[in-house]
Design a protein around this motif. Structure first.
Motif, PDB file in Angstrom:
ATOM      1  N   LEU A  22       0.829  -1.208   0.000  1.00 16.68           N
ATOM      2  CA  LEU A  22       0.000   0.000   0.000  1.00 16.68           C
ATOM      3  C   LEU A  22       0.866   1.261   0.000  1.00 16.68           C
ATOM      4  O   LEU A  22       0.649   2.182  -0.787  1.00 16.68           O
ATOM      5  CB  LEU A  22      -0.927  -0.013   1.218  1.00 16.68           C
ATOM      6  N   VAL A  23       1.843   1.287   0.886  1.00 16.80           N
ATOM      7  CA  VAL A  23       2.718   2.460   0.960  1.00 16.80           C
ATOM      8  C   VAL A  23       3.535   2.601  -0.316  1.00 16.80           C
ATOM      9  O   VAL A  23       3.685   3.700  -0.872  1.00 16.80           O
ATOM     10  CB  VAL A  23       3.646   2.362   2.188  1.00 16.80           C
ATOM     11  N   GLY A  24       4.051   1.476  -0.805  1.00 16.86           N
ATOM     12  CA  GLY A  24       4.874   1.518  -2.007  1.00 16.86           C
ATOM     13  C   GLY A  24       4.125   2.038  -3.213  1.00 16.86           C
ATOM     14  O   GLY A  24       4.603   2.930  -3.924  1.00 16.86           O
ATOM     15  N   PHE A  25       2.936   1.496  -3.461  1.00 16.97           N
ATOM     16  CA  PHE A  25       2.160   1.949  -4.616  1.00 16.97           C
ATOM     17  C   PHE A  25       1.697   3.392  -4.450  1.00 16.97           C
ATOM     18  O   PHE A  25       1.596   4.132  -5.431  1.00 16.97           O
ATOM     19  CB  PHE A  25       0.970   1.019  -4.858  1.00 16.97           C
ATOM     20  N   ALA A  26       1.408   3.804  -3.216  1.00 12.64           N
ATOM     21  CA  ALA A  26       1.023   5.200  -2.980  1.00 12.64           C
ATOM     22  C   ALA A  26       2.179   6.144  -3.294  1.00 12.64           C
ATOM     23  O   ALA A  26       1.988   7.197  -3.918  1.00 12.64           O
ATOM     24  CB  ALA A  26       0.581   5.376  -1.524  1.00 12.64           C
ATOM     25  N   VAL A  27       3.393   5.757  -2.882  1.00 10.67           N
ATOM     26  CA  VAL A  27       4.569   6.585  -3.173  1.00 10.67           C
ATOM     27  C   VAL A  27       4.832   6.641  -4.670  1.00 10.67           C
ATOM     28  O   VAL A  27       5.121   7.707  -5.229  1.00 10.67           O
ATOM     29  CB  VAL A  27       5.799   6.044  -2.419  1.00 10.67           C
ATOM     30  N   VAL A  28       4.721   5.489  -5.334  1.00 11.56           N
ATOM     31  CA  VAL A  28       4.949   5.456  -6.789  1.00 11.56           C
ATOM     32  C   VAL A  28       3.943   6.340  -7.505  1.00 11.56           C
ATOM     33  O   VAL A  28       4.289   7.121  -8.397  1.00 11.56           O
ATOM     34  CB  VAL A  28       4.862   4.002  -7.308  1.00 11.56           C
ATOM     35  N   ARG A  29       2.686   6.243  -7.080  1.00  7.39           N
ATOM     36  CA  ARG A  29       1.644   7.047  -7.746  1.00  7.39           C
ATOM     37  C   ARG A  29       1.846   8.533  -7.494  1.00  7.39           C
ATOM     38  O   ARG A  29       1.662   9.354  -8.404  1.00  7.39           O
ATOM     39  CB  ARG A  29       0.273   6.613  -7.237  1.00  7.39           C
ATOM     40  N   ALA A  30       2.242   8.890  -6.279  1.00  5.78           N
ATOM     41  CA  ALA A  30       2.429  10.314  -5.960  1.00  5.78           C
ATOM     42  C   ALA A  30       3.633  10.908  -6.658  1.00  5.78           C
ATOM     43  O   ALA A  30       3.637  12.094  -7.007  1.00  5.78           O
ATOM     44  CB  ALA A  30       2.572  10.480  -4.450  1.00  5.78           C
ATOM     45  N   SER A  31       4.667  10.094  -6.877  1.00  6.30           N
ATOM     46  CA  SER A  31       5.901  10.614  -7.466  1.00  6.30           C
ATOM     47  C   SER A  31       5.953  10.476  -8.973  1.00  6.30           C
ATOM     48  O   SER A  31       6.847  11.040  -9.608  1.00  6.30           O
ATOM     49  CB  SER A  31       7.110   9.891  -6.851  1.00  6.30           C
ATOM     50  N   ARG A  32       5.017   9.721  -9.532  1.00  3.64           N
ATOM     51  CA  ARG A  32       5.068   9.480 -10.981  1.00  3.64           C
ATOM     52  C   ARG A  32       4.588  10.709 -11.744  1.00  3.64           C
ATOM     53  O   ARG A  32       3.531  11.264 -11.449  1.00  3.64           O
ATOM     54  CB  ARG A  32       4.205   8.274 -11.341  1.00  3.64           C
ATOM     55  N   LYS A  33       5.375  11.112 -12.705  1.00  5.77           N
ATOM     56  CA  LYS A  33       4.997  12.232 -13.556  1.00  5.77           C
ATOM     57  C   LYS A  33       4.066  11.759 -14.662  1.00  5.77           C
ATOM     58  O   LYS A  33       4.069  10.590 -15.045  1.00  5.77           O
ATOM     59  CB  LYS A  33       6.245  12.869 -14.174  1.00  5.77           C
ATOM     60  N   ALA A  34       3.269  12.684 -15.172  1.00  7.05           N
ATOM     61  CA  ALA A  34       2.383  12.347 -16.285  1.00  7.05           C
ATOM     62  C   ALA A  34       3.218  11.916 -17.482  1.00  7.05           C
ATOM     63  O   ALA A  34       4.197  12.586 -17.824  1.00  7.05           O
ATOM     64  CB  ALA A  34       1.516  13.545 -16.650  1.00  7.05           C
TER      65      ALA A  34
END
Length: 541
Positions: A29-41
């Motif tokens: 959960l934390v990992g995917f949340a971090v990836v989603r928050a840091s991923r650029k369009a």
């Protein structure tokens, strides 16, 4: 004091499965949340490549057309030609199959534009230099380059100064029997344009492949060529010339990992998880002022142990010609007396400075844990190289098992060395036996991973299990008594859960969840075997 129901049953027995599942879920959960928050369009180019990766070549082709109308460029027009070729092949396959709808990977997506439409687009809708490159590359794909296009490309390549991309395109299009001409074109392109400097390395690589070592030396004598040549190629020349000093220098530069931020976080998280396991194993709470600095120094020394390893690689390859060949008999020698011996010797060498301090103020458990942490430091640095290699399956497979693997080997050797120094006559044969056995097991493990015909990863796991059992036996002897707090088994499975979780998040962010699960298959098998085989042993600690 009331014990947590998450960690213990109502009878006071330590839980294993539930804490591991919770740790895995939280990590995901934390990992995917971090990836989603840091991923650029994603950029338009990235979206087009994603469409092609998913097999929707028609849509990818249309996306490239739109991008070329907005921002025409030679790399993009070459990408368009490549995608068009794949789209046409899929369309032709659809037409030949009686019922292509039963094959979703072929039937989905839009169809490719016609060859005539692509020809018209390249001629009329693009700037002259982009149009010329696209028409040439399309002619190469069709094995029929128009004469006027070929002449224009050749004139641009021979022009002073040459026109960008012309020499590179000619080099890429040449057949294998024209490799020398291709090297000449690549070299000219790489020297003429700073942003194409990698073409110089492509030229040198061709000369090395042709075993034209005099050509390599002559060209590397030119400072312009030398500064743009990959260190790995300079290392190959030094090995050929048996110059181990130069080989060591270039190997150190070439082997320096170039990890992404994601792989750095991944390797650091795994190292931290296993470090906590080692701290718990060593009963950190009993003497924190002594144990904490010793354990941290051990980890750092493990990272530094990569340096003598690199030196030994250069000596082995440049003077002994000890390299992987693909021949099973020779590769057994290489992996045992090459990989296994140099890595274990380097780790033990860096552990040695700790031993006088441990023998005076520590105990056998501290020796074992410091040895394990030296192995962990080596594995942490090695993980960066695996993750930066580009081979996701190999990188993740080794990432999931290498940490505990190196911890076990160095911990066993450190304990054997400590016994030997305490009583040389009594433990000399034991130290020799353990050293030979660990080096042989290390070599066997790497050999099996590289030779699927002997069982590959499945047989390697058998070696892995045997070695880990030896380590856990040493742990059982060193700890002697059970202490309070979170059990060793719980710490062990929590470390596995966290490492597995961050590994899956990393892989899924690159290739998607399904491909990530496949890429992690070998490593997950290793983890499952460890837990299954050693749960009874660890429950008593």
């Amino acid at each position: 004091m009331r014990r947590s129901r998450l960690l213990y049953t109502h009878r006071g027995e330590p839980r294993v499965v539930l804490p591991a599942l919770v740790a895995l879920a939280v990590t995901l959960l934390v990992g995917f949340a971090v990836v989603r928050a840091s991923r650029k369009a994603p950029t338009a180019e990235a979206r087009a490549k994603a469409m092609a990766h998913e097999g929707d070549f028609g849509a990818a082709e249309a996306a490239c057309i739109g991008l070329l109308r907005e921002r025409p460029s030679i790399p993009l027009v070459l990408e368009l030609v490549n995608i068009h070729g794949m789209a046409r092949q899929i369309d032709e396959l659809r037409e030949r199959l009686p019922d292509p709808s039963k094959l979703p990977s072929l039937s989905k997506g839009s169809r490719a534009m016609s060859d005539e439409a692509l020809d018209a687009f390249l001629v009329h809708d693009l700037p002259p230099e982009v149009s010329l490159a696209g028409r040439y590359w399309l002619g190469v794909a069709r094995h029929n380059v128009p004469d006027d296009v070929l002449v224009a490309i050749e004139q641009g390549a021979s022009h002073e100064p040459p026109l960008p991309w012309h020499n590179r395109l000619l080099a890429r299009a040449l057949p294998p029997d024209k490799a020398e001409d291709a090297a000449t074109y690549f070299e000219r392109e790489g020297l003429a344009f700073a942003d194409h400097a990698e073409d110089v390395s492509a030229a040198i690589a061709i000369w090395i492949r042709l075993a034209a070592w005099d050509q390599v030396r002559t060209r590397l004598a030119d400072p312009r060529i030398a500064e743009r040549t990959d260190p790995e190629l300079k290392y190959q020349l030094a090995v050929h010339d048996r110059d181990w000093r130069s080989a060591a220098r270039w190997l150190a530069i070439a082997s320096k990992p170039k990890p992404s931020r994601a792989s750095l976080v991944l390797a650091a998280t795994a190292a931290l998880a296993w470090m906590v396991f080692c701290f718990r194993l060593g009963k950190m709470g009993e003497r924190p002022r002594f144990k904490l600095p010793m354990y941290l120094v051990a980890f750092v020394l493990g990272v530094v142990s990569v340096v003598p390893t690199m030196l030994l690689i250069a000596v082995e390859e440049a003077t002994l010609r000890l390299v992987e060949t693909g021949d099973a008999a020779r590769d057994v020698i290489y992996f045992v007396f090459g990989v296994g011996l140099r890595e274990e010797a380097s780790k033990l060498l860096l552990f040695l400075p700790l031993l006088p301090v441990l023998r005076k103020w520590g105990n056998k458990l501290d020796v074992l844990v410091c040895g394990a942490l030296v192995g962990l430091g080596f594995a942490a640095e090695e993980n960066l190289g695996y993750l930066a290699s580009g081979n996701l399956q190999t990188g993740l497979g080794r990432f999931l098992t290498a940490n505990f693997f190196h911890m076990a080997m160095t911990g066993i050797l450190a304990t054997a060395l400590d016994d030997f120094l305490a009583d040389r006559e009594r433990y000399a044969s034991d130290f020799s036996r353990v050293s030979v056995m660990v080096v042989a097991l290390h070599g066997a493990y790497d050999f099996l991973l590289s030779h699927d015909e002997f069982g590959g990863g499945y047989m390697a796991m058998a070696v892995f299990v045997f070695l880990a059992k030896l380590f856990l036996d040493a742990v059982d002897v060193a700890r002697r008594r059970v202490d309070r707090g979170v059990s060793i088994l719980q710490t062990f499975v929590l470390a596995l859960a966290i490492v597995t979780g961050v590994g899956f998040v990393y892989a899924a962010s690159l290739v998607g969840p399904a491909h990530a699960a496949v890429a992690m298959g070998g490593g997950l098998l290793g983890e499952a075997i460890i837990v299954f085989v050693f749960v009874r042993t660890l429950r008593t600690m």
